[in-house]
Enzyme design. Structure first.
Site, PDB file in Angstrom:
ATOM      1  CE1 TYR A 160     -13.606   2.829  -8.734  1.00  0.00           C
ATOM      2  CE2 TYR A 160     -15.885   2.413  -9.340  1.00  0.00           C
ATOM      3  CZ  TYR A 160     -14.781   2.111  -8.571  1.00  0.00           C
ATOM      4  OH  TYR A 160     -14.841   1.093  -7.648  1.00  0.00           O
ATOM      5  CE  LYS A 211     -12.450  -0.437  -9.658  1.00  0.00           C
ATOM      6  NZ  LYS A 211     -11.399  -1.245  -8.996  1.00  0.00           N
ATOM      7  CG  ASP A 263       2.151   4.623  -6.681  1.00  0.00           C
ATOM      8  OD1 ASP A 263       1.216   4.037  -7.289  1.00  0.00           O
ATOM      9  OD2 ASP A 263       2.363   5.841  -6.799  1.00  0.00           O
ATOM     10  CB  VAL A 264      -0.644  -0.543  -7.741  1.00  0.00           C
ATOM     11  CG1 VAL A 264      -0.747  -1.415  -6.514  1.00  0.00           C
ATOM     12  CG2 VAL A 264      -1.748   0.518  -7.780  1.00  0.00           C
ATOM     13  CG  ASP A 324      -2.232   0.748   1.024  1.00  0.00           C
ATOM     14  OD1 ASP A 324      -2.191   1.974   0.853  1.00  0.00           O
ATOM     15  OD2 ASP A 324      -3.291   0.100   1.027  1.00  0.00           O
ATOM     16  CB  THR A 347     -14.398   0.682   2.281  1.00  0.00           C
ATOM     17  OG1 THR A 347     -14.544   1.371   1.032  1.00  0.00           O
ATOM     18  CG2 THR A 347     -14.734  -0.789   2.124  1.00  0.00           C
TER      19      THR A 347
HETATM   20  N1  LIG Z   1     -16.171  -0.033  -1.368  1.00  0.00           N
HETATM   21  C1  LIG Z   1     -16.932  -0.238  -2.411  1.00  0.00           C
HETATM   22  O1  LIG Z   1     -18.145  -0.003  -2.370  1.00  0.00           O
HETATM   23  C2  LIG Z   1     -16.353  -0.779  -3.682  1.00  0.00           C
HETATM   24  C3  LIG Z   1     -17.237  -1.181  -4.685  1.00  0.00           C
HETATM   25  C4  LIG Z   1     -16.742  -1.690  -5.863  1.00  0.00           C
HETATM   26  C5  LIG Z   1     -15.373  -1.807  -6.045  1.00  0.00           C
HETATM   27  N2  LIG Z   1     -14.530  -1.391  -5.059  1.00  0.00           N
HETATM   28  C6  LIG Z   1     -13.092  -1.534  -5.315  1.00  0.00           C
HETATM   29  O2  LIG Z   1     -12.489  -2.230  -4.248  1.00  0.00           O
HETATM   30  C7  LIG Z   1     -11.109  -1.869  -4.140  1.00  0.00           C
HETATM   31  C8  LIG Z   1     -10.802  -1.511  -2.703  1.00  0.00           C
HETATM   32  O3  LIG Z   1     -11.563  -0.358  -2.349  1.00  0.00           O
HETATM   33  P1  LIG Z   1     -12.008  -0.003  -0.847  1.00  0.00           P
HETATM   34  O4  LIG Z   1     -13.455   0.257  -0.907  1.00  0.00           O
HETATM   35  O5  LIG Z   1     -11.457  -0.982   0.094  1.00  0.00           O
HETATM   36  O6  LIG Z   1     -11.290   1.420  -0.718  1.00  0.00           O
HETATM   37  P2  LIG Z   1     -10.323   2.031   0.421  1.00  0.00           P
HETATM   38  O7  LIG Z   1     -10.127   3.442   0.017  1.00  0.00           O
HETATM   39  O8  LIG Z   1     -10.863   1.725   1.765  1.00  0.00           O
HETATM   40  O9  LIG Z   1      -8.986   1.189   0.225  1.00  0.00           O
HETATM   41  C9  LIG Z   1      -8.185   1.331  -0.930  1.00  0.00           C
HETATM   42  C10 LIG Z   1      -6.741   1.074  -0.551  1.00  0.00           C
HETATM   43  O10 LIG Z   1      -5.933   1.263  -1.725  1.00  0.00           O
HETATM   44  C11 LIG Z   1      -4.800   2.037  -1.359  1.00  0.00           C
HETATM   45  N3  LIG Z   1      -4.250   2.741  -2.520  1.00  0.00           N
HETATM   46  C12 LIG Z   1      -4.734   3.841  -3.140  1.00  0.00           C
HETATM   47  N4  LIG Z   1      -3.903   4.203  -4.129  1.00  0.00           N
HETATM   48  C13 LIG Z   1      -2.876   3.301  -4.150  1.00  0.00           C
HETATM   49  C14 LIG Z   1      -1.728   3.136  -4.947  1.00  0.00           C
HETATM   50  N5  LIG Z   1      -1.417   4.001  -5.942  1.00  0.00           N
HETATM   51  N6  LIG Z   1      -0.911   2.079  -4.693  1.00  0.00           N
HETATM   52  C15 LIG Z   1      -1.186   1.225  -3.682  1.00  0.00           C
HETATM   53  N7  LIG Z   1      -2.271   1.337  -2.878  1.00  0.00           N
HETATM   54  C16 LIG Z   1      -3.101   2.362  -3.116  1.00  0.00           C
HETATM   55  C17 LIG Z   1      -5.318   2.995  -0.296  1.00  0.00           C
HETATM   56  O11 LIG Z   1      -4.273   3.544   0.496  1.00  0.00           O
HETATM   57  C18 LIG Z   1      -6.234   2.067   0.500  1.00  0.00           C
HETATM   58  O12 LIG Z   1      -5.541   1.355   1.513  1.00  0.00           O
HETATM   59  C19 LIG Z   1     -10.902  -0.727  -5.139  1.00  0.00           C
HETATM   60  O13 LIG Z   1     -10.334  -1.228  -6.327  1.00  0.00           O
HETATM   61  C20 LIG Z   1     -12.320  -0.232  -5.384  1.00  0.00           C
HETATM   62  O14 LIG Z   1     -12.469   0.405  -6.620  1.00  0.00           O
HETATM   63  C21 LIG Z   1     -14.986  -0.879  -3.887  1.00  0.00           C
END
Ligand SMILES: NC(=O)c1ccc[n+]([C@@H]2O[C@H](COP(=O)([O-])OP(=O)(O)OC[C@H]3O[C@@H](n4cnc5c(N)ncnc54)[C@H](O)[C@@H]3O)[C@@H](O)[C@H]2O)c1
Length: 257
Positions: free
Chosen positions: A155, A159, A63-64, A37, A192
């Site tokens: 976004y 996806k 950083d991904v 992360d 989240t």
């Molecule tokens: N929460 C939802 O409702 C939801 C729905 C559909 C999809 N998603 C997807 O699920 C995944 C996780 O999301 P979440 O809801 O847990 O969000 P979150 O913001 O709680 O967690 C995301 C994590 O990714 C990290 N991050 C951000 N940029 C980064 C980078 N450049 N390199 C490495 N790490 C990085 C952040 O620090 C964080 O720890 C994402 O891909 C999001 O698009 C979430």
């Protein structure tokens, strides 16, 4: 014996949210986990917690969107745990804005993390997973990768890209004969911090607004929890899903139904 005993899993964006829940679930079922992360404090705390509870976890700053960092993360994983079997490409951000509103800088930022990150993750982990005897790649897409998301068009673009990238690489892996399965997960609206980061500075107000919206669009009004997605990650990572590749697992309480 856990469902992923003796496996090594790498979870990007594992410091919080869905990634943290997935890392905990995989560790509880016997995997050694590498949490990566950009959020160092939270990522280290997540790894420490797993280690304190008797699991095996390592945190690596990552950083991904950066190609060289993927090379280093895979090297460190192999040096520390000796193998790699499971990759969860979870790190992601959601930048809001219509196609008219969004700047090219935000468009590129959205793409570099959500799509470049998944592409690079697969590019650099596949040789390591193959060398470890095969395994499972799980790419976190979204319901926004299945249907349009007005106000979140860039976004949704990323996806949708993750969805077909996953299916294409799944078939490439079959052709390579490397025993690697690739699937995508499509969460609905899960509670989240990602929602706090959308649309403005007033976190409390944003969260309330989003909860209200979610309750009106999800059948039954039920918002999901990170564990709902982590359970799907565990299933796809485990041998229970050994005949599944190129598939999409929708976990949305009927949102897209
Ligand atoms: N929460 C939802 O409702 C939801 C729905 C559909 C999809 N998603 C997807 O699920 C995944 C996780 O999301 P979440 O809801 O847990 O969000 P979150 O913001 O709680 O967690 C995301 C994590 O990714 C990290 N991050 C951000 N940029 C980064 C980078 N450049 N390199 C490495 N790490 C990085 C952040 O620090 C964080 O720890 C994402 O891909 C999001 O698009 C979430």
């Amino acid at each position: 014996m856990g469902r992923v005993a003796n496996k090594v899993a790498l979870i990007s964006g594992g410091a919080m949210g869905l990634g943290k829940a997935s890392a905990e679930r995989l560790a509880f079922e016997g995997a050694s986990v590498v949490i990566t992360d950009i959020a160092d404090k939270e990522g280290q705390a997540a790894a420490d917690q797993i280690n304190e509870e008797g699991g095996k976890a390592l945190f690596i700053h990552h950083d991904v969107s950066q190609e060289t960092e993927w090379v280093s993360v895979i090297e460190q994983t192999l040096a520390h745990f000796g193998a790699l079997h499971i990759l969860v490409n979870n790190a992601g951000i959601a930048l809001s804005g219509t196609v008219l509103d969004m700047s090219m800088a935000d468009y590129h930022k959205q793409n570099s993390i959500n799509l470049d990150g998944v592409f690079l993750g697969m590019k650099y982990s596949i040789p390591a997973i193959a060398q470890s005897g095969g395994g499972s790649i799980i790419n976190i897409s979204s319901v926004a990768g299945i249907k349009g998301a007005p106000g979140l068009s860039a976004y949704a673009m990323t996806k949708g890209g993750v969805r077909l990238l996953s299916k294409s690489v799944a078939r490439e892996c079959i052709e390579m004969g490397n025993n690697i399965r690739v699937n995508s997960i499509h969460p609905g609206i899960i509670e989240t911090a990602i929602w706090d980061k959308l649309g403005g500075d007033n976190v409390g107000e944003n969260r309330a607004r989003i909860s209200e919206a979610a309750e009106s669009v999800i059948p039954g009004g039920k918002i999901g929890q990170p564990l709902d997605i982590a359970n799907g990650v565990l299933f796809l990572a485990s041998e229970d899903a050994s005949y599944m590749t190129g598939s999409e697992l929708v976990i949305d309480h009927g949102f897209t139904a």
